[in-house]
Scaffold this motif. Structure first.
Motif, PDB file in Angstrom:
ATOM      1  N   GLU A   1      64.653  43.551  48.577  1.00 25.76           N
ATOM      2  CA  GLU A   1      64.088  44.900  48.655  1.00 25.76           C
ATOM      3  C   GLU A   1      65.191  45.848  49.116  1.00 25.76           C
ATOM      4  OE1 GLU A   1      61.144  46.653  47.507  1.00 25.76           O
ATOM      5  OE2 GLU A   1      59.890  45.420  48.788  1.00 25.76           O
TER       6      GLU A   1
ATOM      7  N   VAL B   1      54.121  38.869  45.386  1.00 22.04           N
ATOM      8  CA  VAL B   1      55.581  39.122  45.422  1.00 22.04           C
ATOM      9  C   VAL B   1      56.071  39.785  44.116  1.00 22.04           C
ATOM     10  CG1 VAL B   1      56.569  36.909  44.576  1.00 22.04           C
ATOM     11  CG2 VAL B   1      57.764  38.234  46.321  1.00 22.04           C
ATOM     12  N   ASN B   2      57.029  40.706  44.270  1.00 25.41           N
ATOM     13  CA  ASN B   2      57.576  41.441  43.121  1.00 25.41           C
ATOM     14  C   ASN B   2      58.333  40.518  42.174  1.00 25.41           C
ATOM     15  OD1 ASN B   2      56.707  43.645  44.517  1.00 25.41           O
ATOM     16  ND2 ASN B   2      58.732  44.554  44.827  1.00 25.41           N
ATOM     17  N   LYS B   3      58.128  40.724  40.883  1.00 25.40           N
ATOM     18  CA  LYS B   3      59.051  40.183  39.896  1.00 25.40           C
ATOM     19  C   LYS B   3      59.961  41.385  39.612  1.00 25.40           C
ATOM     20  CE  LYS B   3      55.536  37.826  39.926  1.00 25.40           C
ATOM     21  NZ  LYS B   3      54.803  37.817  41.152  1.00 25.40           N
TER      22      LYS B   3
ATOM     23  N   PRO C   1      54.986  51.978  43.883  1.00 29.46           N
ATOM     24  CA  PRO C   1      56.143  52.778  43.445  1.00 29.46           C
ATOM     25  C   PRO C   1      57.104  51.849  42.713  1.00 29.46           C
ATOM     26  CG  PRO C   1      55.741  53.040  45.805  1.00 29.46           C
ATOM     27  CD  PRO C   1      54.907  51.891  45.337  1.00 29.46           C
TER      28      PRO C   1
ATOM     29  N   TYR D   1      56.342  51.137  50.369  1.00 31.80           N
ATOM     30  CA  TYR D   1      56.846  51.098  51.746  1.00 31.80           C
ATOM     31  C   TYR D   1      57.686  52.332  52.070  1.00 31.80           C
ATOM     32  CZ  TYR D   1      61.200  49.762  49.502  1.00 31.80           C
ATOM     33  OH  TYR D   1      62.314  49.761  48.704  1.00 31.80           O
ATOM     34  N   MET D   2      58.119  53.057  51.027  1.00 31.65           N
ATOM     35  CA  MET D   2      59.165  54.059  51.223  1.00 31.65           C
ATOM     36  C   MET D   2      58.787  55.222  52.136  1.00 31.65           C
ATOM     37  SD  MET D   2      58.918  55.304  47.332  1.00 31.65           S
ATOM     38  CE  MET D   2      59.620  56.926  47.187  1.00 31.65           C
TER      39      MET D   2
ATOM     40  N   GLN E   1      55.205  40.318  48.971  1.00 32.01           N
ATOM     41  CA  GLN E   1      56.405  41.155  49.037  1.00 32.01           C
ATOM     42  C   GLN E   1      56.558  41.763  50.432  1.00 32.01           C
ATOM     43  OE1 GLN E   1      58.652  41.361  46.694  1.00 32.01           O
ATOM     44  NE2 GLN E   1      59.950  42.971  47.525  1.00 32.01           N
ATOM     45  N   TRP E   2      55.477  42.372  50.937  1.00 29.40           N
ATOM     46  CA  TRP E   2      55.493  42.922  52.288  1.00 29.40           C
ATOM     47  C   TRP E   2      54.424  42.193  53.093  1.00 29.40           C
ATOM     48  CZ3 TRP E   2      58.544  46.771  54.649  1.00 29.40           C
ATOM     49  CH2 TRP E   2      59.597  47.206  53.855  1.00 29.40           C
TER      50      TRP E   2
ATOM     51  N   GLY F   1      51.184  41.976  51.912  1.00 34.60           N
ATOM     52  CA  GLY F   1      50.166  41.475  50.975  1.00 34.60           C
ATOM     53  C   GLY F   1      48.934  42.353  50.855  1.00 34.60           C
ATOM     54  N   ILE F   2      49.072  43.651  51.137  1.00 30.94           N
ATOM     55  CA  ILE F   2      47.914  44.553  51.018  1.00 30.94           C
ATOM     56  C   ILE F   2      47.427  44.592  49.566  1.00 30.94           C
ATOM     57  CG2 ILE F   2      47.135  46.961  51.250  1.00 30.94           C
ATOM     58  CD1 ILE F   2      48.942  47.211  53.694  1.00 30.94           C
ATOM     59  N   VAL F   3      48.357  44.615  48.621  1.00 26.98           N
ATOM     60  CA  VAL F   3      47.971  44.685  47.206  1.00 26.98           C
ATOM     61  C   VAL F   3      47.119  43.472  46.832  1.00 26.98           C
ATOM     62  CG1 VAL F   3      48.878  44.524  44.840  1.00 26.98           C
ATOM     63  CG2 VAL F   3      49.876  46.150  46.449  1.00 26.98           C
ATOM     64  N   SER F   4      47.606  42.279  47.133  1.00 23.29           N
ATOM     65  CA  SER F   4      46.847  41.074  46.775  1.00 23.29           C
ATOM     66  C   SER F   4      45.503  41.047  47.495  1.00 23.29           C
ATOM     67  CB  SER F   4      47.643  39.808  47.138  1.00 23.29           C
ATOM     68  OG  SER F   4      48.867  39.803  46.461  1.00 23.29           O
TER      69      SER F   4
ATOM     70  N   VAL G   1      50.788  40.145  37.629  1.00 21.11           N
ATOM     71  CA  VAL G   1      51.892  39.434  36.978  1.00 21.11           C
ATOM     72  C   VAL G   1      52.389  38.259  37.810  1.00 21.11           C
ATOM     73  CG1 VAL G   1      53.407  41.379  37.587  1.00 21.11           C
ATOM     74  CG2 VAL G   1      54.238  39.676  36.014  1.00 21.11           C
TER      75      VAL G   1
HETATM   76  P1  FAD Z   1      51.902  41.649  47.012  1.00 24.47           P
HETATM   77  O1  FAD Z   1      50.567  41.307  47.655  1.00 24.47           O
HETATM   78  O2  FAD Z   1      53.032  40.726  47.194  1.00 24.47           O
HETATM   79  O3  FAD Z   1      51.611  41.910  45.474  1.00 24.47           O
HETATM   80  C1  FAD Z   1      52.612  42.364  44.607  1.00 24.47           C
HETATM   81  C2  FAD Z   1      51.944  42.789  43.291  1.00 24.47           C
HETATM   82  O4  FAD Z   1      52.948  43.378  42.455  1.00 24.47           O
HETATM   83  C3  FAD Z   1      51.329  41.639  42.515  1.00 24.47           C
HETATM   84  O5  FAD Z   1      49.955  41.869  42.364  1.00 24.47           O
HETATM   85  C4  FAD Z   1      52.006  41.672  41.131  1.00 24.47           C
HETATM   86  O6  FAD Z   1      51.048  41.602  40.099  1.00 24.47           O
HETATM   87  C5  FAD Z   1      52.689  43.051  41.104  1.00 24.47           C
HETATM   88  N1  FAD Z   1      53.993  43.012  40.435  1.00 24.47           N
HETATM   89  C6  FAD Z   1      55.026  42.179  40.719  1.00 24.47           C
HETATM   90  N2  FAD Z   1      56.074  42.455  39.931  1.00 24.47           N
HETATM   91  C7  FAD Z   1      55.698  43.455  39.101  1.00 24.47           C
HETATM   92  C8  FAD Z   1      56.343  44.150  38.043  1.00 24.47           C
HETATM   93  N3  FAD Z   1      57.602  43.886  37.700  1.00 24.47           N
HETATM   94  N4  FAD Z   1      55.651  45.125  37.389  1.00 24.47           N
HETATM   95  C9  FAD Z   1      54.385  45.421  37.753  1.00 24.47           C
HETATM   96  N5  FAD Z   1      53.718  44.791  38.752  1.00 24.47           N
HETATM   97  C10 FAD Z   1      54.374  43.825  39.419  1.00 24.47           C
HETATM   98  N6  FAD Z   1      57.949  50.412  46.832  1.00 24.47           N
HETATM   99  C11 FAD Z   1      58.605  51.439  47.411  1.00 24.47           C
HETATM  100  O7  FAD Z   1      58.095  52.015  48.356  1.00 24.47           O
HETATM  101  N7  FAD Z   1      59.827  51.852  46.934  1.00 24.47           N
HETATM  102  C12 FAD Z   1      60.434  51.244  45.870  1.00 24.47           C
HETATM  103  O8  FAD Z   1      61.528  51.622  45.469  1.00 24.47           O
HETATM  104  C13 FAD Z   1      59.755  50.154  45.212  1.00 24.47           C
HETATM  105  N8  FAD Z   1      60.285  49.554  44.129  1.00 24.47           N
HETATM  106  C14 FAD Z   1      59.564  48.566  43.492  1.00 24.47           C
HETATM  107  C15 FAD Z   1      60.062  47.984  42.304  1.00 24.47           C
HETATM  108  C16 FAD Z   1      59.305  47.025  41.612  1.00 24.47           C
HETATM  109  C17 FAD Z   1      59.841  46.439  40.335  1.00 24.47           C
HETATM  110  C18 FAD Z   1      58.039  46.622  42.104  1.00 24.47           C
HETATM  111  C19 FAD Z   1      57.199  45.589  41.360  1.00 24.47           C
HETATM  112  C20 FAD Z   1      57.546  47.175  43.288  1.00 24.47           C
HETATM  113  C21 FAD Z   1      58.305  48.144  43.986  1.00 24.47           C
HETATM  114  N9  FAD Z   1      57.815  48.732  45.161  1.00 24.47           N
HETATM  115  C22 FAD Z   1      58.495  49.760  45.756  1.00 24.47           C
HETATM  116  C23 FAD Z   1      56.547  48.266  45.779  1.00 24.47           C
HETATM  117  C24 FAD Z   1      56.779  47.303  46.963  1.00 24.47           C
HETATM  118  O9  FAD Z   1      57.969  46.571  46.797  1.00 24.47           O
HETATM  119  C25 FAD Z   1      55.614  46.290  47.098  1.00 24.47           C
HETATM  120  O10 FAD Z   1      55.348  45.707  45.832  1.00 24.47           O
HETATM  121  C26 FAD Z   1      54.347  46.934  47.559  1.00 24.47           C
HETATM  122  O11 FAD Z   1      54.557  47.546  48.809  1.00 24.47           O
HETATM  123  C27 FAD Z   1      53.218  45.911  47.666  1.00 24.47           C
HETATM  124  O12 FAD Z   1      53.540  44.925  48.613  1.00 24.47           O
HETATM  125  P2  FAD Z   1      52.451  43.806  48.950  1.00 24.47           P
HETATM  126  O13 FAD Z   1      53.006  42.833  49.935  1.00 24.47           O
HETATM  127  O14 FAD Z   1      51.171  44.494  49.298  1.00 24.47           O
HETATM  128  O15 FAD Z   1      52.323  43.118  47.493  1.00 24.47           O
END
Ligand code: FAD
Ligand code: SF4
Length: 398
Positions: free
Chosen positions: A223, A142-144, A195, A277-278, A92-93, A95-98, A116
């Motif tokens: 996003e 990536v977000n679903k 968030p 990210y907010m 999504q951003w 990839g810190i979460v993964s 998910v």
């Molecule tokens: P990635 O490494 O890409 O991992 C994403 C993780 O999210 C995956 O592990 C997956 O299991 C999990 N995931 C995906 N979809 C869902 C879901 N529907 N429900 C639960 N877990 C899920 N951040 C903000 O600062 N402001 C926001 O308004 C905001 N809104 C969001 C709305 C949704 C529905 C979701 C899922 C996330 C939102 N986020 C928001 C968080 C942000 O968009 C990123 O997910 C976060 O910064 C992590 O990015 P990443 O690249 O580290 O995640």
């Protein structure tokens, strides 16, 4: 010796598609798809608001309402901005979460990760899993952007005999998880939250894409960004941007799920670590360490991150106050005016933590009005004290 079965095993999961105890407010968190439905009256975020109690259970104290940062962002030890030195493609951003999840699995800190993935047929249809390999975690990146029944896999935890688990999830899922945490038979639970705001059903997502994007079928990722625009990324790598103020609010008013219109847990108060990210500036992620487990998780990936302090600039109050009647009356600005307003606000407007406060204030005022108008009998108990204080700064229409 006969095993003693906890009471919840006698409860029966609801069939998919059947009406949930929270009725139209259900966020499809997945709890009711399992025998943990036994606890739904206490556990459901929409039937029983209990932040104080669950914050104390999780972080050993509830948030200090007189500390302005805790009022907004919940109990925390630190906040920082970060990005991966080498971003994960397709995350999504950055990839810190993964990355944290993979590191915890590789080091044997946990035996499985609730995350998910999506179905083969539909990139936005959520498919919760307990990942046991790095590949399975990566497949969930990536977000679903739809309601996702992450807790529907809870029964599998007990069956698998797993004792150390990481759960990734959004606020409503984590509230229910915390409420049943003690029943899961785990030795250690880590919670990595994001968030979440303005989520939609799969059908609602289709409507949103069709009313907002020029090419709804090719969107792979979107996003709501800090530059006050929605960024749609398409299959061919191109990015389309649409200013918030140009969104067709009259058509989109009913698109967000009622659960999300009545949620006050934007910042995932009960996670150990939050990654969003907010509260960061463009291109950076925002990290909130809530407790020692959160610190331990972040420490695992420090060497893979660039870090910088969070900043806060501008004053959101006027922009929020002006957005309240605009949303309420479902005003849509013509595209040229929307673009202009976006540019002006971006230049002089709130940045960093102040942007996060802008977003929290706008959503809490909107949601407070929604609950007041649609569920007046729930208003007092459902809206937590921190949200009442935040909303109390603004003049609301009747
Ligand atoms: P990635 O490494 O890409 O991992 C994403 C993780 O999210 C995956 O592990 C997956 O299991 C999990 N995931 C995906 N979809 C869902 C879901 N529907 N429900 C639960 N877990 C899920 N951040 C903000 O600062 N402001 C926001 O308004 C905001 N809104 C969001 C709305 C949704 C529905 C979701 C899922 C996330 C939102 N986020 C928001 C968080 C942000 O968009 C990123 O997910 C976060 O910064 C992590 O990015 P990443 O690249 O580290 O995640
Ligand atoms: Fe059940 Fe979760 Fe829906 Fe509440 S939000 S009714 S706990 S599935």
């Amino acid at each position: 010796m006969t095993a003693v079965h906890p009471n919840h095993k006698k409860a029966k999961a609801l069939k998919s598609g059947s009406r949930r105890p929270a009725k139209e407010l259900c966020s499809e968190c997945g709890l009711c798809d399992t025998y943990y439905i036994h606890y739904v009256k206490e556990a459901c975020a929409f039937l029983n608001q209990q932040f104080d109690q669950l914050e104390t259970q999780t972080h050993d104290r509830s948030r200090n309402l007189d500390n302005p940062d805790e009022l907004y962002f919940g109990v925390h030890q630190s906040m920082t901005a970060a990005r991966k030195k080498e971003p994960i493609p397709g995350a999504q951003w950055t990839g810190i979460v993964s990355t944290i999840a993979i590191e915890m699995l590789n080091r044997g800190i946990v035996e499985g990760v609730v995350c998910v993935q999506n179905t083969k047929e539909d990139r936005f249809q959520p498919m919760p899993v307990i990942a046991r390999t790095p590949e399975e975690i990566l497949a969930a990146r990536v977000n679903k952007p739809t309601l996702s029944p992450n807790l529907s896999v809870l029964e599998q935890i007990e069956q698998s005999g797993m004792k150390r688990l990481l759960v990734i999830g959004v606020g409503c899922q984590i509230q229910a998880l915390r409420a049943v945490e003690k029943q899961l038979g785990l030795e250690k639970l880590y919670v990595l939250g994001t968030p979440c705001v303005d989520n939609v059903t799969r059908a609602g997502l289709q409507k949103f894409l069709e009313t907002t994007s020029k090419s709804p079928d090719t969107v792979v990722h979107y996003e709501f960004m800090q530059d006050f625009r929605v960024h749609f990324k398409h299959e061919d790598g191109s990015v389309e941007t649409v200013p918030f103020f140009g969104l067709k609010t009259n058509q989109l008013k009913d698109v967000f799920a009622p659960s999300c219109m009545s949620c006050f847990d934007y910042v995932n108060s009960l996670a150990d670590l939050v990654v969003g990210y907010m509260g960061a500036t463009f291109g950076w992620q925002w990290i909130v360490v809530r407790n020692d487990r959160g610190r331990e998780m972040l420490d695992l990936v420090q060497d893979k991150l660039e870090l910088q302090p969070v900043i806060s600039q501008g004053d959101r109050h006027q922009a929020v106050q002006q957005s309240i009647p605009a949303y309420d009356k479902a005003v849509t600005l013509p595209m040229w005016a929307a673009k202009l307003m976006g540019v002006v606000i971006e230049r002089i407007g709130p940045k960093g933590l102040e942007y996060a406060r802008f977003s929290i204030d706008s959503h809490f005022t909107r949601n407070y009005l929604y609950v007041k108008r649609n569920y007046l009998e729930k208003l007092e108990a459902h809206v937590p004290e921190f949200a009442k204080r935040i909303v109390g700064q603004y003049k609301l229409p009747d």
